[in-house]
Design a protein around this motif. Structure first.
Motif, short mmCIF file in Angstrom:
data_model
loop_
_atom_site.label_atom_id
_atom_site.label_comp_id
_atom_site.label_asym_id
_atom_site.label_seq_id
_atom_site.Cartn_x
_atom_site.Cartn_y
_atom_site.Cartn_z
N SER A 177 -9.45 46.13 29.25
CA SER A 177 -9.94 45.76 27.78
C SER A 177 -8.63 45.73 27.01
CB SER A 177 -10.75 46.92 27.23
OG SER A 177 -9.93 48.08 27.09
N ASP A 178 -8.91 44.97 25.89
CA ASP A 178 -7.76 44.90 24.94
C ASP A 178 -7.15 46.09 24.46
OD1 ASP A 178 -8.42 42.20 24.88
OD2 ASP A 178 -9.10 42.01 22.83
N ARG A 179 -8.06 47.13 24.21
CA ARG A 179 -7.34 48.64 23.79
C ARG A 179 -6.52 49.09 24.83
NH1 ARG A 179 -12.35 51.74 20.82
NH2 ARG A 179 -12.37 50.34 19.06
N THR A 180 -7.15 48.80 26.41
CA THR A 180 -6.24 49.16 27.44
C THR A 180 -4.90 48.55 27.51
OG1 THR A 180 -8.28 50.19 28.47
CG2 THR A 180 -6.31 49.85 29.98
N TYR A 181 -5.15 47.41 27.34
CA TYR A 181 -3.90 46.43 27.40
C TYR A 181 -2.79 46.88 26.42
CZ TYR A 181 -1.30 42.32 29.03
OH TYR A 181 -0.45 41.34 29.13
N VAL A 182 -3.23 47.02 24.97
CA VAL A 182 -2.45 47.57 24.07
C VAL A 182 -1.65 48.60 24.30
CG1 VAL A 182 -2.06 48.14 21.74
CG2 VAL A 182 -3.34 45.99 22.40
N LEU A 183 -2.52 49.81 24.92
CA LEU A 183 -2.15 51.13 25.23
C LEU A 183 -1.16 51.03 26.36
CD1 LEU A 183 -2.18 54.05 24.94
CD2 LEU A 183 -4.12 54.22 26.86
N SER A 184 -1.24 50.00 27.38
CA SER A 184 -0.33 50.00 28.65
C SER A 184 1.10 49.54 27.82
CB SER A 184 -0.72 48.89 29.38
OG SER A 184 -2.11 49.24 30.14
N SER A 185 1.17 48.82 26.93
CA SER A 185 2.19 48.23 26.28
C SER A 185 3.06 49.55 25.85
CB SER A 185 2.28 47.08 25.46
OG SER A 185 1.44 47.51 24.30
N VAL A 186 2.29 50.19 24.91
CA VAL A 186 2.76 51.36 24.31
C VAL A 186 3.30 52.52 25.35
CG1 VAL A 186 2.23 53.34 23.12
CG2 VAL A 186 1.26 51.21 22.26
N LEU A 187 2.59 52.73 26.41
CA LEU A 187 3.21 53.48 27.53
C LEU A 187 4.34 52.96 28.09
CD1 LEU A 187 -0.41 54.99 28.86
CD2 LEU A 187 1.31 56.15 27.27
N VAL A 188 4.59 51.89 28.44
CA VAL A 188 5.66 51.29 28.91
C VAL A 188 6.92 51.54 28.18
CG1 VAL A 188 6.87 48.96 29.61
CG2 VAL A 188 4.55 49.53 30.44
N ALA A 189 6.71 51.23 26.99
CA ALA A 189 7.60 51.54 25.80
C ALA A 189 8.20 53.24 25.84
CB ALA A 189 7.22 51.16 24.39
N VAL A 190 6.95 53.99 26.01
CA VAL A 190 7.37 55.48 25.74
C VAL A 190 8.04 55.47 27.35
CG1 VAL A 190 6.21 57.76 26.25
CG2 VAL A 190 5.22 55.97 24.63
N GLY A 191 7.55 55.02 28.47
CA GLY A 191 8.39 55.29 29.60
C GLY A 191 9.94 55.11 29.57
N ALA A 192 10.05 53.96 29.04
CA ALA A 192 11.31 53.34 28.81
C ALA A 192 12.48 54.18 27.93
CB ALA A 192 11.55 51.88 28.22
N TRP A 193 11.77 54.70 26.79
CA TRP A 193 12.45 55.45 25.74
C TRP A 193 12.49 57.01 26.38
CZ3 TRP A 193 13.62 54.75 20.26
CH2 TRP A 193 13.86 53.16 20.11
#
Length: 508
Positions: free
Chosen positions: A133-149
């Motif tokens: 879903s769109d929400r899951t997809y956006v959440l995935s981008s946020v979690l990728v960013a959280v992982g990087a930081w």
């Protein structure tokens, strides 16, 4: 005489220098990929959110392009990062033994808490647009960013402790070796250097990636001034630079005061202050009056543009503040490396502020893409953010020398006692070649991706040119507007991800 002349060269061919050089080169290459992930992560989140929220094809294109670049950088960061930890065992086992209890936990957290978080959800970003879903997809981008930081946070925790160690005590580890054992976990993790270093590093990464995006966008705009995709990318990068470049200068100034308080020898080397004095000048720029000044910069052999007494004012708040000189310390870092790398970083930082203000002014006048000079400046500045960051990292790491952990363990003491010169030399050569090849492969792959994007832009421009040709009017009518759909499609809504409205509803 020959032996005297070769003495400096022969001095480099020993395990300590070779081990230091090997680690320095590997971290120089690795930090490019690590900072690419850190700096690009917020942009990926923004492009993904805008793509999902607006359905605009321009944001879909930017998301696809930069997620691909992020993934390549992530793979290269993994390939260059894992062997770095091996060097703790092969080249610096005594360092590992002495500090293992303090640095082992954060390094394990970085791998298990941050790396895997980033890796899992990056897979969804790459392959899940049509599957989640769109929400899951956006959440995935946020979690990728959280992982990087989060990954950067744990690495900085380790390095900050090496700069300003606390929360430990030295105990007898056997064989006459004292090891650091943790006495206060909170103090060991939250060292005085941590907030300063983390903020400075994250801002550096964002600035470097903003310049990368601006440079690549300028390149594409140079070939097609009407590309709305890359005009959007350039404008976003400029806005980020206008905010972050001056903020970095302010934060860096405060950071330097902290360094003077906690590592006065490093601060003195950064400013080439040899004599302890009050009313110390702050050198804005400094150049040698002779070749000797390149390798041994001192006040008497430098031509400087300085602000009188400002170094003292910045250090303690008034001109009567005493600035400690290098002559007060028994162990001092290589002054030339620290002094010049610091000036490269500061000089480039000033350029970034000027460039962002120049671009902001042109954007305000509605002339952002009309200036060939501005576009050329952005293209030439594409790698400068990473160069500034590496220069700052050299200032930080070389400025701590000869200590590998400040006031606890020197680099020479941390190197393996059984490592021979031949082994160290072969290892250094192998790492140098492999890491250089990995970097060149990365540059080649990015250039290929840019080449495909340029072909797309040129194809779009040719199609639009054909659409405006009067001879194609009849064909356009026959096509029922098909040519319109074949255009750059940058403002058109993105087509549904799944073929029919029913499945589209579930997708939402």
């Amino acid at each position: 005489m020959l032996g005297t002349a070769l003495a400096p060269v022969l001095g480099m061919l020993e395990p300590t220098f070779l081990s230091r050089s090997q680690f320095a080169w590997t971290i120089t290459i690795h930090i490019i990929f690590a900072s690419l992930s850190v700096g690009l992560a917020p942009f990926v989140v923004y492009f993904t959110w805008k793509d999902v929220r607006t359905g605009s094809q321009r944001y879909a294109r930017l998301r696809e392009f930069w997620v691909t670049v992020f993934a390549i950088g992530f793979v290269m960061g993994t390939a260059t990062g894992i062997p770095m930890s091996f060097q703790f065992g092969t080249n610096f086992p005594i360092f590992s033994e002495v500090t293992g209890e303090l640095i082992g936990g954060p390094l394990a957290f970085e791998a298990k808490m941050a790396f895997f978080l980033e890796a899992v959800f990056l897979g969804i970003l790459l392959f899940g647009r049509e599957r989640v879903s769109d929400r899951t997809y956006v959440l995935s981008s946020v979690l990728v960013a959280v992982g990087a930081w989060l990954s950067a946070f744990w690495i900085i925790v380790v390095n900050a402790w090496m700069q300003t160690p606390q929360g430990y005590e030295l105990v007898d580890g056997g064989s006459g070796l004292e090891v650091a054992t943790m006495t206060d976990p909170v103090a060991a993790l939250l060292t005085p250097r941590l907030p300063w270093m983390y903020a400075h590093m994250q801002l550096s990464a964002v600035i470097a990636v903003a310049l990368l995006i601006a440079g690549i966008a300028a390149y594409f705009i140079w070939h097609n001034r009407d590309s709305k995709v890359w005009r959007t990318a350039l404008m976003i990068a400029i806005v980020v630079l206008i905010v972050t470049a001056p903020l970095q200068a302010l934060q860096g100034d405060a950071y330097a005061r902290h360094v003077e308080d906690t590592q006065p020898a490093k601060f003195a080397a950064m400013e080439a202050h040899y004599e302890t004095q009050t009313g110390a000048d702050l050198h804005i720029v400094a150049f040698p009056n002779s070749l000797d000044g390149l390798t041994d910069p001192r006040a008497e052999n430098l031509w400087t543009i300085s602000i009188p007494e400002l170094a003292s004012v910045l250090t303690g708040g008034d001109a009567d503040t005493e600035v400690t000189g290098l002559n007060e310390f028994e162990d001092t870092p290589p002054v030339a490396v620290v002094f010049w790398s610091f000036r490269v970083m500061v000089g480039l930082g000033i350029w970034f502020i000027a460039l962002s203000l120049w671009a902001g002014y042109r954007a305000y006048r509605g002339q952002l893409t009309e200036s060939n000079r501005l576009l050329a400046a952005f293209m030439l500045s594409t790698p400068l953010g990473f160069i500034a960051m590496i220069s700052g990292w050299y200032t930080t790491e070389v400025g701590r020398q000869p200590w590998i952990v400040q006031d606890i363990l020197t680099v020479e003491e941390g190197v393996s006692e059984t490592l021979s010169t031949t082994e160290a030399l072969l290892s250094f050569v192998a790492f140098f070649i492999v890491y250089t090849l990995l970097f060149l492969i990365f540059v080649y792959v990015i250039w290929r991706i840019m080449g495909r994007e340029r072909e797309r832009i040129e194809s779009v421009a040719a199609t639009e040119s054909a659409d405006t040709d009067p001879g194609t009017t009849a064909d356009a009518a026959t096509d029922g507007g098909a040519n319109t759909a074949r255009r750059d499609d940058e403002d058109a809504p993105e087509q549904p991800n799944i073929g029919d409205e029913a499945t589209e509803g579930t997708h939402k």
